[in-house]
Design a protein around this motif. Structure first.
Motif, PDB file in Angstrom:
ATOM      1  N   VAL A   1     -27.864 -11.676  33.535  1.00  0.00           N
ATOM      2  CA  VAL A   1     -26.993 -10.613  33.029  1.00  0.00           C
ATOM      3  C   VAL A   1     -25.543 -11.021  33.306  1.00  0.00           C
ATOM      4  N   GLU A   2     -24.746 -11.083  32.247  1.00  0.00           N
ATOM      5  CA  GLU A   2     -23.369 -11.570  32.382  1.00  0.00           C
ATOM      6  C   GLU A   2     -22.378 -10.415  32.484  1.00  0.00           C
ATOM      7  N   VAL A   3     -21.391 -10.579  33.334  1.00  0.00           N
ATOM      8  CA  VAL A   3     -20.289  -9.608  33.401  1.00  0.00           C
ATOM      9  C   VAL A   3     -19.495  -9.757  32.096  1.00  0.00           C
ATOM     10  N   PRO A   4     -19.422  -8.709  31.275  1.00  0.00           N
ATOM     11  CA  PRO A   4     -18.857  -8.870  29.929  1.00  0.00           C
ATOM     12  C   PRO A   4     -17.352  -9.090  29.902  1.00  0.00           C
ATOM     13  N   ASN A   5     -16.658  -8.629  30.938  1.00  0.00           N
ATOM     14  CA  ASN A   5     -15.200  -8.773  30.966  1.00  0.00           C
ATOM     15  C   ASN A   5     -14.782  -9.524  32.213  1.00  0.00           C
ATOM     16  N   VAL A   6     -14.274 -10.733  32.036  1.00  0.00           N
ATOM     17  CA  VAL A   6     -13.704 -11.511  33.134  1.00  0.00           C
ATOM     18  C   VAL A   6     -12.313 -11.946  32.682  1.00  0.00           C
ATOM     19  N   GLN A   7     -11.288 -11.530  33.417  1.00  0.00           N
ATOM     20  CA  GLN A   7      -9.912 -11.865  33.044  1.00  0.00           C
ATOM     21  C   GLN A   7      -9.141 -12.296  34.278  1.00  0.00           C
ATOM     22  N   GLU A   8      -8.036 -13.021  34.030  1.00  0.00           N
ATOM     23  CA  GLU A   8      -7.236 -13.588  35.121  1.00  0.00           C
ATOM     24  C   GLU A   8      -5.822 -13.039  35.062  1.00  0.00           C
ATOM     25  N   TYR A   9      -5.240 -12.833  36.229  1.00  0.00           N
ATOM     26  CA  TYR A   9      -3.821 -12.506  36.299  1.00  0.00           C
ATOM     27  C   TYR A   9      -3.184 -13.374  37.370  1.00  0.00           C
ATOM     28  N   HIS A  10      -2.336 -14.308  36.967  1.00  0.00           N
ATOM     29  CA  HIS A  10      -1.642 -15.207  37.890  1.00  0.00           C
ATOM     30  C   HIS A  10      -2.586 -15.820  38.929  1.00  0.00           C
ATOM     31  N   GLY A  11      -3.736 -16.279  38.481  1.00  0.00           N
ATOM     32  CA  GLY A  11      -4.672 -16.966  39.375  1.00  0.00           C
ATOM     33  C   GLY A  11      -5.736 -16.071  39.982  1.00  0.00           C
ATOM     34  N   LEU A  12      -5.561 -14.766  39.915  1.00  0.00           N
ATOM     35  CA  LEU A  12      -6.566 -13.852  40.450  1.00  0.00           C
ATOM     36  C   LEU A  12      -7.563 -13.505  39.339  1.00  0.00           C
ATOM     37  N   ILE A  13      -8.853 -13.704  39.620  1.00  0.00           N
ATOM     38  CA  ILE A  13      -9.894 -13.448  38.627  1.00  0.00           C
ATOM     39  C   ILE A  13     -10.544 -12.099  38.933  1.00  0.00           C
ATOM     40  N   PHE A  14     -10.567 -11.243  37.931  1.00  0.00           N
ATOM     41  CA  PHE A  14     -11.187  -9.923  38.059  1.00  0.00           C
ATOM     42  C   PHE A  14     -12.321  -9.806  37.037  1.00  0.00           C
ATOM     43  N   GLY A  15     -13.334  -8.988  37.371  1.00  0.00           N
ATOM     44  CA  GLY A  15     -14.435  -8.701  36.453  1.00  0.00           C
ATOM     45  C   GLY A  15     -14.587  -7.204  36.270  1.00  0.00           C
ATOM     46  N   ASN A  16     -15.145  -6.817  35.117  1.00  0.00           N
ATOM     47  CA  ASN A  16     -15.359  -5.399  34.818  1.00  0.00           C
ATOM     48  C   ASN A  16     -16.641  -5.277  34.009  1.00  0.00           C
ATOM     49  N   TRP A  17     -17.548  -4.390  34.456  1.00  0.00           N
ATOM     50  CA  TRP A  17     -18.819  -4.206  33.736  1.00  0.00           C
ATOM     51  C   TRP A  17     -18.637  -3.429  32.435  1.00  0.00           C
ATOM     52  N   ASP A  18     -17.528  -2.729  32.275  1.00  0.00           N
ATOM     53  CA  ASP A  18     -17.315  -1.928  31.062  1.00  0.00           C
ATOM     54  C   ASP A  18     -16.960  -2.860  29.908  1.00  0.00           C
ATOM     55  N   PRO A  19     -17.807  -2.926  28.867  1.00  0.00           N
ATOM     56  CA  PRO A  19     -17.513  -3.854  27.764  1.00  0.00           C
ATOM     57  C   PRO A  19     -16.259  -3.469  27.004  1.00  0.00           C
ATOM     58  N   ASP A  20     -15.845  -2.209  27.092  1.00  0.00           N
ATOM     59  CA  ASP A  20     -14.653  -1.759  26.358  1.00  0.00           C
ATOM     60  C   ASP A  20     -13.499  -1.432  27.309  1.00  0.00           C
TER      61      ASP A  20
END
Length: 449
Positions: free
Chosen positions: A162-181
């Motif tokens: 099961v993949e975390v649908p939202n993975v984004q980076e801000y200035h080197g910090l990686i965050f994930g969010n289970w909410d697809p929207d």
């Protein structure tokens, strides 16, 4: 009505999952938002002890918020991985063969054991040690022992991680969010970026991680730590009196102008917050680091207000459970482990262009102050554990807590984005619980029909 549960990222298994129904009442949606009153500055102490509150937090806060996963410096080549948590869910963060950072639920789709038990490292695949199901860096199921024993309709492509649908980076910090929207990370941070950049954007080359990841366990609800880093400079002179005395040049404690310094708190509608004194001699880092910085260049890059304030000292929290200390380069996650316990995971993040001897000086200074046995960290941990230890008493638990300092002082000021208040104030704490209540009374993405 019974409800089905098929979170986004469940690879093609809808047909199998659709036959499953959870009976009504198994996951009760209890409205606990009335346990905080941000406008009056009151908090019910049971938000730190009650299991139903905690379970609701997992469903409606941690399953829909941007949660810190790792730093990009931890991933140099395909196959590099790091294990962490989103709420209490175990997560693998890895770089795939196309060098894309991806995150997966660390749970085999067969019987649910973890497919990776190492904290970090390098792998070509992730294999469950229970029955041997193996998954590639793209999360796909690539090997099933005794595959011929499964029915004809069994398809490996339906049973990937099961993949975390939202993975984004801000200035080197990686965050994930289970909410697809989910709202994009940068937009969610909003004005918080101006304050966060006091740590992350000093150096055009970015930041690096030094010294690995430190981990320790504390008795205490995760919110005790998160709210302190968002709002609480009030405790500093009292809780850290002995530490401040030891670190002062004379050994007699800081000068009055330092001890009584003023400053500001910032918060926004998403519960993100930062507090900082403003004083030209308000340094709180190793002397070697202080001497290395070119403050004129920093003022040109970040602006005078940011260098005199959030860069020079202070603390912040990205809601719900990521906090940082800009001047020390300390970032940390307060992983919830039940209503009464948290794990603290801390990184030291420094400017990439720092010479090695400067990095080492700051790393050691950070260990002495905010490492697991740091003189400030010990004070804070003792406070949180003390609050938690007595919170289960009937009368204790029935007595509301006061968050009223600074009510009516919120304002907008030139030079400082967002809403600000006094340094000694509960303003950002009230904003933290306002956001908490907003999320916890609103059905999340996985509860939609």
């Amino acid at each position: 009505m019974p409800t089905s549960f098929s979170p986004n990222g469940l690879r093609g298994a809808a047909a199998a999952a659709s036959t499953l129904r959870r009976p009504e009442g198994l996951d009760p949606a209890t409205d606990v938002s009335t346990m905080v009153d941000p406008e009056a500055g009151l908090v019910d102490r049971a938000v730190f002890t009650d299991r139903t509150v905690y379970d609701t937090e997992m469903r409606r806060i941690f399953a829909r918020s941007w949660l810190f996963l790792a730093h990009t410096d931890q991933f140099r080549k395909p196959g590099d991985f790091f294990q962490t948590f989103m709420g209490e869910d175990p997560i693998i963060v890895t770089m795939d063969k196309q060098r894309r950072i991806r995150a997966y639920l660390n749970s085999c789709r067969h019987r649910g054991a973890r497919v990776c038990r190492a904290d970090e490292g390098q792998a070509k695949a992730f294999t469950c040690t229970y029955h041997g199901w193996s998954f590639g860096l793209d999360g796909a199921l690539i090997s099933v022992p005794n595959g011929g024993g499964y029915p004809e309709q069994f398809r490996r492509e339906d049973w990937g991680l099961v993949e975390v649908p939202n993975v984004q980076e801000y200035h080197g910090l990686i965050f994930g969010n289970w909410d697809p929207d989910a709202m994009p990370l940068a937009e969610d941070l909003g004005d918080m970026r101006w304050y966060l950049d006091a740590l992350l954007d000093r150096d055009p080359e970015g930041t690096v991680v030094v010294g690995g990841v430190m981990k320790w366990v504390l008795q205490g609800n995760w919110k005790l730590a998160a709210e302190q880093f968002a709002t609480d400079w009030y405790h500093v002179n009292m809780s850290h009196a002995s530490a401040l005395q030891v670190l002062s040049p004379t050994g007699q404690g800081p000068k009055r102008e330092i001890a009584e310094r003023t400053g500001r708190q910032f918060h926004n509608d998403h519960g993100h917050a930062h507090g900082f004194p403003v004083h030209p001699r308000n340094r709180f880092d190793a002397k070697t680091v202080h001497q290395w910085y070119d403050y004129d260049a920093l003022r040109e890059r970040l602006g005078a207000e940011r260098v005199a304030g959030p860069l020079t000292n202070g603390h912040g929290t990205v809601f719900p459970n990521f906090s940082y200390l800009p001047v020390n380069g300390s970032i940390r996650v307060w992983h919830p482990k039940g209503p009464d316990r948290m794990e603290v995971w801390a990184w030291t993040v420094l400017d990439k262009s720092m010479p090695e001897e400067v990095r080492e000086a700051q790393r050691l200074y950070n260990l002495r102050t905010f490492g697991p046995s740091g003189i400030f960290e010990q004070d804070d941990g003792e406070n949180w554990s003390e609050c938690q230890a007595i919170a289960h008493g009937f009368m204790t638990n029935s007595t509301p807590l006061n968050y009223q300092m600074g009510i009516g002082t919120d304002r907008q000021e030139p030079g400082y984005p967002g809403v600000t208040s006094e340094l000694l104030s509960d303003s950002a704490g009230r904003a933290f619980y306002r956001r908490w209540a907003e999320l916890i009374r609103t059905p999340a993405w996985h509860e939609q029909a």
